[in-house]
Structure formats: structure tokens, C-alpha cells
Design a protein around this motif. Sequence first.
Motif, PDB file in Angstrom:
ATOM      1  N   LEU A 151       0.813  -1.215   0.000  1.00  0.00           N
ATOM      2  CA  LEU A 151       0.000   0.000   0.000  1.00  0.00           C
ATOM      3  C   LEU A 151       0.848   1.267   0.000  1.00  0.00           C
ATOM      4  CD1 LEU A 151      -2.836  -1.050   2.488  1.00  0.00           C
ATOM      5  CD2 LEU A 151      -2.822  -1.153  -0.008  1.00  0.00           C
ATOM      6  N   GLU A 152       2.057   1.190   0.542  1.00  0.00           N
ATOM      7  CA  GLU A 152       2.922   2.367   0.572  1.00  0.00           C
ATOM      8  C   GLU A 152       3.508   2.671  -0.797  1.00  0.00           C
ATOM      9  OE1 GLU A 152       5.886   2.179   3.566  1.00  0.00           O
ATOM     10  OE2 GLU A 152       4.455   2.199   5.236  1.00  0.00           O
ATOM     11  N   ASN A 153       3.761   1.626  -1.577  1.00  0.00           N
ATOM     12  CA  ASN A 153       4.292   1.803  -2.928  1.00  0.00           C
ATOM     13  C   ASN A 153       3.646   0.765  -3.840  1.00  0.00           C
ATOM     14  OD1 ASN A 153       5.692   2.128  -5.295  1.00  0.00           O
ATOM     15  ND2 ASN A 153       7.724   2.139  -4.358  1.00  0.00           N
ATOM     16  N   PRO A 154       2.529   1.123  -4.486  1.00  0.00           N
ATOM     17  CA  PRO A 154       1.794   0.153  -5.307  1.00  0.00           C
ATOM     18  C   PRO A 154       2.546  -0.327  -6.534  1.00  0.00           C
ATOM     19  CG  PRO A 154       0.911   2.366  -5.598  1.00  0.00           C
ATOM     20  CD  PRO A 154       1.889   2.444  -4.467  1.00  0.00           C
ATOM     21  N   ASN A 155       3.700   0.289  -6.839  1.00  0.00           N
ATOM     22  CA  ASN A 155       4.477  -0.127  -8.005  1.00  0.00           C
ATOM     23  C   ASN A 155       5.321  -1.367  -7.744  1.00  0.00           C
ATOM     24  OD1 ASN A 155       3.657   2.045  -9.719  1.00  0.00           O
ATOM     25  ND2 ASN A 155       5.007   3.400  -8.569  1.00  0.00           N
ATOM     26  N   ILE A 156       5.426  -1.772  -6.480  1.00  0.00           N
ATOM     27  CA  ILE A 156       6.198  -2.966  -6.145  1.00  0.00           C
ATOM     28  C   ILE A 156       5.374  -3.853  -5.225  1.00  0.00           C
ATOM     29  CG2 ILE A 156       8.418  -1.795  -6.409  1.00  0.00           C
ATOM     30  CD1 ILE A 156       8.569  -1.582  -3.375  1.00  0.00           C
ATOM     31  N   PRO A 157       5.650  -5.166  -5.213  1.00  0.00           N
ATOM     32  CA  PRO A 157       4.894  -6.057  -4.329  1.00  0.00           C
ATOM     33  C   PRO A 157       5.333  -5.920  -2.880  1.00  0.00           C
ATOM     34  CG  PRO A 157       6.585  -7.286  -5.486  1.00  0.00           C
ATOM     35  CD  PRO A 157       6.608  -5.894  -6.057  1.00  0.00           C
ATOM     36  N   GLY A 158       4.484  -6.394  -1.982  1.00  0.00           N
ATOM     37  CA  GLY A 158       4.822  -6.435  -0.568  1.00  0.00           C
ATOM     38  C   GLY A 158       4.980  -7.880  -0.113  1.00  0.00           C
ATOM     39  N   PHE A 159       5.680  -8.083   0.992  1.00  0.00           N
ATOM     40  CA  PHE A 159       5.932  -9.430   1.505  1.00  0.00           C
ATOM     41  C   PHE A 159       5.602  -9.472   2.995  1.00  0.00           C
ATOM     42  CE2 PHE A 159       8.732  -8.596  -2.044  1.00  0.00           C
ATOM     43  CZ  PHE A 159       8.598  -9.737  -2.831  1.00  0.00           C
ATOM     44  N   ILE A 160       4.923 -10.535   3.398  1.00  0.00           N
ATOM     45  CA  ILE A 160       4.617 -10.768   4.812  1.00  0.00           C
ATOM     46  C   ILE A 160       5.125 -12.148   5.190  1.00  0.00           C
ATOM     47  CG2 ILE A 160       2.778 -11.211   6.484  1.00  0.00           C
ATOM     48  CD1 ILE A 160       1.084  -9.150   5.154  1.00  0.00           C
ATOM     49  N   CYS A 161       5.816 -12.237   6.305  1.00  0.00           N
ATOM     50  CA  CYS A 161       6.228 -13.533   6.836  1.00  0.00           C
ATOM     51  C   CYS A 161       5.570 -13.719   8.204  1.00  0.00           C
ATOM     52  CB  CYS A 161       7.751 -13.613   6.963  1.00  0.00           C
ATOM     53  SG  CYS A 161       8.339 -15.268   7.445  1.00  0.00           S
ATOM     54  N   GLU A 162       5.054 -14.923   8.438  1.00  0.00           N
ATOM     55  CA  GLU A 162       4.399 -15.247   9.701  1.00  0.00           C
ATOM     56  C   GLU A 162       5.000 -16.526  10.266  1.00  0.00           C
ATOM     57  OE1 GLU A 162       0.527 -15.601   8.011  1.00  0.00           O
ATOM     58  OE2 GLU A 162      -0.089 -13.615   8.681  1.00  0.00           O
ATOM     59  N   GLY A 163       5.178 -16.542  11.575  1.00  0.00           N
ATOM     60  CA  GLY A 163       5.694 -17.740  12.226  1.00  0.00           C
ATOM     61  C   GLY A 163       5.540 -17.647  13.728  1.00  0.00           C
ATOM     62  N   GLU A 164       5.086 -18.731  14.347  1.00  0.00           N
ATOM     63  CA  GLU A 164       4.921 -18.781  15.798  1.00  0.00           C
ATOM     64  C   GLU A 164       4.059 -17.630  16.315  1.00  0.00           C
ATOM     65  OE1 GLU A 164       6.371 -21.402  17.871  1.00  0.00           O
ATOM     66  OE2 GLU A 164       6.322 -22.147  15.803  1.00  0.00           O
ATOM     67  N   GLY A 165       3.026 -17.298  15.525  1.00  0.00           N
ATOM     68  CA  GLY A 165       2.108 -16.248  15.947  1.00  0.00           C
ATOM     69  C   GLY A 165       2.631 -14.839  15.778  1.00  0.00           C
ATOM     70  N   ILE A 166       3.770 -14.688  15.121  1.00  0.00           N
ATOM     71  CA  ILE A 166       4.369 -13.364  14.922  1.00  0.00           C
ATOM     72  C   ILE A 166       4.264 -12.987  13.448  1.00  0.00           C
ATOM     73  CG2 ILE A 166       6.445 -11.956  15.219  1.00  0.00           C
ATOM     74  CD1 ILE A 166       7.407 -13.988  17.273  1.00  0.00           C
ATOM     75  N   ASN A 167       3.943 -11.731  13.192  1.00  0.00           N
ATOM     76  CA  ASN A 167       3.740 -11.238  11.834  1.00  0.00           C
ATOM     77  C   ASN A 167       4.728 -10.112  11.553  1.00  0.00           C
ATOM     78  OD1 ASN A 167       2.663  -9.644   9.596  1.00  0.00           O
ATOM     79  ND2 ASN A 167       0.816 -10.889   9.787  1.00  0.00           N
ATOM     80  N   SER A 168       5.386 -10.174  10.403  1.00  0.00           N
ATOM     81  CA  SER A 168       6.396  -9.166  10.064  1.00  0.00           C
ATOM     82  C   SER A 168       5.786  -7.842   9.633  1.00  0.00           C
ATOM     83  CB  SER A 168       7.293  -9.683   8.929  1.00  0.00           C
ATOM     84  OG  SER A 168       6.548  -9.789   7.721  1.00  0.00           O
ATOM     85  N   GLY A 169       4.497  -7.863   9.262  1.00  0.00           N
ATOM     86  CA  GLY A 169       3.923  -6.698   8.606  1.00  0.00           C
ATOM     87  C   GLY A 169       4.363  -6.675   7.152  1.00  0.00           C
ATOM     88  N   VAL A 170       3.807  -5.779   6.372  1.00  0.00           N
ATOM     89  CA  VAL A 170       4.129  -5.714   4.944  1.00  0.00           C
ATOM     90  C   VAL A 170       5.465  -4.999   4.750  1.00  0.00           C
ATOM     91  CG1 VAL A 170       3.398  -4.912   2.671  1.00  0.00           C
ATOM     92  CG2 VAL A 170       1.686  -5.681   4.332  1.00  0.00           C
TER      93      VAL A 170
END
Length: 258
Positions: A46-65
Motif C-alpha cells: 500500500l505504501e508503494n503500489p508499483n512494487i509487491p509487498g511481503f509478509i512472513c508469519e511464524g509462531e504467531g508473529i507477523n512481520s507486517g508488509v
Amino acid sequence: MSKEHFTPRKLVTIDSHIYAIPIRLGFQVALKFNQKHFIIRIVRNLENPNIPGFICEGEGINSGVLSSSSAAINTIYGRVFGNKSKTKYLGATMLGFHNPYMIQQMLNNVDFRPFTICLYGIKIFMASIPDNNNYEGFASSFMYKYKQKQSVIWQKIEGGLFSISIFQNGEMVKQFQDITASSVWNQTQLLRNCDGIDLFGINHPLVQFKFKERYERLFSKTCTLDDWNNKRIMQYMFKLYLKKHVPGDDELWYRILN
């Protein structure tokens, strides 16, 4: 997966041509580190629609976009196993971009595969080749310096105009528009010894082949009775079968036949 994001930084050679690997929204990979499970997903940025975002999740923790797959993975890995961990992972490898089988799966059912060409010593990324014969929707880009700063030169044809947008650090700093490729490039005062239409990449043999391939893919080499009311199909049939043998143009013959 609803849409593709393509990046010229992830490339693969197929049939002697260089294509971009699609980074596709909704794509996700399950990972296992030290008996713990993680998932990395590709989402909208959402901050830069020209590039993709990535989210990693593990052990109930989320990296955010995040804008980097490596940053997303290593952020969560550090939180799960302790920030003192020196282990680092390359996001592209974790997503499978090194694996020929995974690459082929990501390329399946992709209608258009962006690719690169080289002209004047510049690698030009062909981002969009339309399936029409007037170049509307065409887009390409390359890296070059503008006012002493490395920039992304984004070129497109839209609304009958040739447009050049110059981006630095993700922000557009200048835009030019004109009715021809040469005239719009003259406005930029850049690469004056180069032909504007060449800088767009339109005249390159591979690009011309892709134009023809995409346009012809839309149509069968035969038509039905219902197709006689479809002007675009009938114009294509005229060019395919009649143009070499009869006088007049496709517009004239379409009016005669209808």
C-alpha cells in the motif's frame, strides 16, 4: 492469484530470451526452520503500489508488509530464534526463484511474460505489449541518470500520446508527453544521439514479433457467421486473406461486406 507483479531484477532465460519471473499477488510458500513453521506471502504494497509487498508469519508473529522478501523472513526468524541469531536467508531463494520447476509453475498461464532487450548498451525492460495494432497500452522502462541521479525511466503509450515518467527513490520527479517517441525524448534532453522510437523498444525485432504473436493469438484463422458483425475480426481476416489480392483497405471492404 489475482494479478501479477513483474520485476526486471528476477530474470530467467527461456529459448535464448531473457524473461522476468512473475512475482504474483497471493503467492505463498511454507517454510520450516529448526522444526518451526513459517509462511511467506506476496501481498499488495500500500505504501508503494508499483512494487509487491511481503509478509512472513511464524509462531504467531507477523512481520507486517515489507518491500523485501529477505527482510520479511529474517525479521520473523530473528524474533522467533532471538535477535542475536546471525543466520540470514535470501528471500528470493526461499520463494523458489532459483528452482527451474518453481519458475515454470509461476510462468504457467501467464499471458504475457515481460522480457529485456539491449539497445545502445542499455537494457530495456519490456513491461507491457498490447494485443492491438496501434501500440495503445505499450510500456517499457530502463535505468538511466537524470540530473546526476540514478533514475527509472518509465515509458508508455496511452491515449495516443507517448509519455516518459522519471522516478527517483520511488517518487516521480518529472514527466513528459508528446505525439511521437522522438519528440517526447527531445523534451528530456537525454540520450540525444539515440532514436526515440528505439529507446521505447518498439522497433526491436523481438518486440515486433511479440506484437504480432499477441495480436494473432486473439483470433482464429477462420470465422463464423456471427463474426461478420465483429469489425475487429473481419479486419483481421481481410489482412490475413484478402489484402494481397484485392484493392482497397480493410475499412472499405468491411463496409462493402456489411
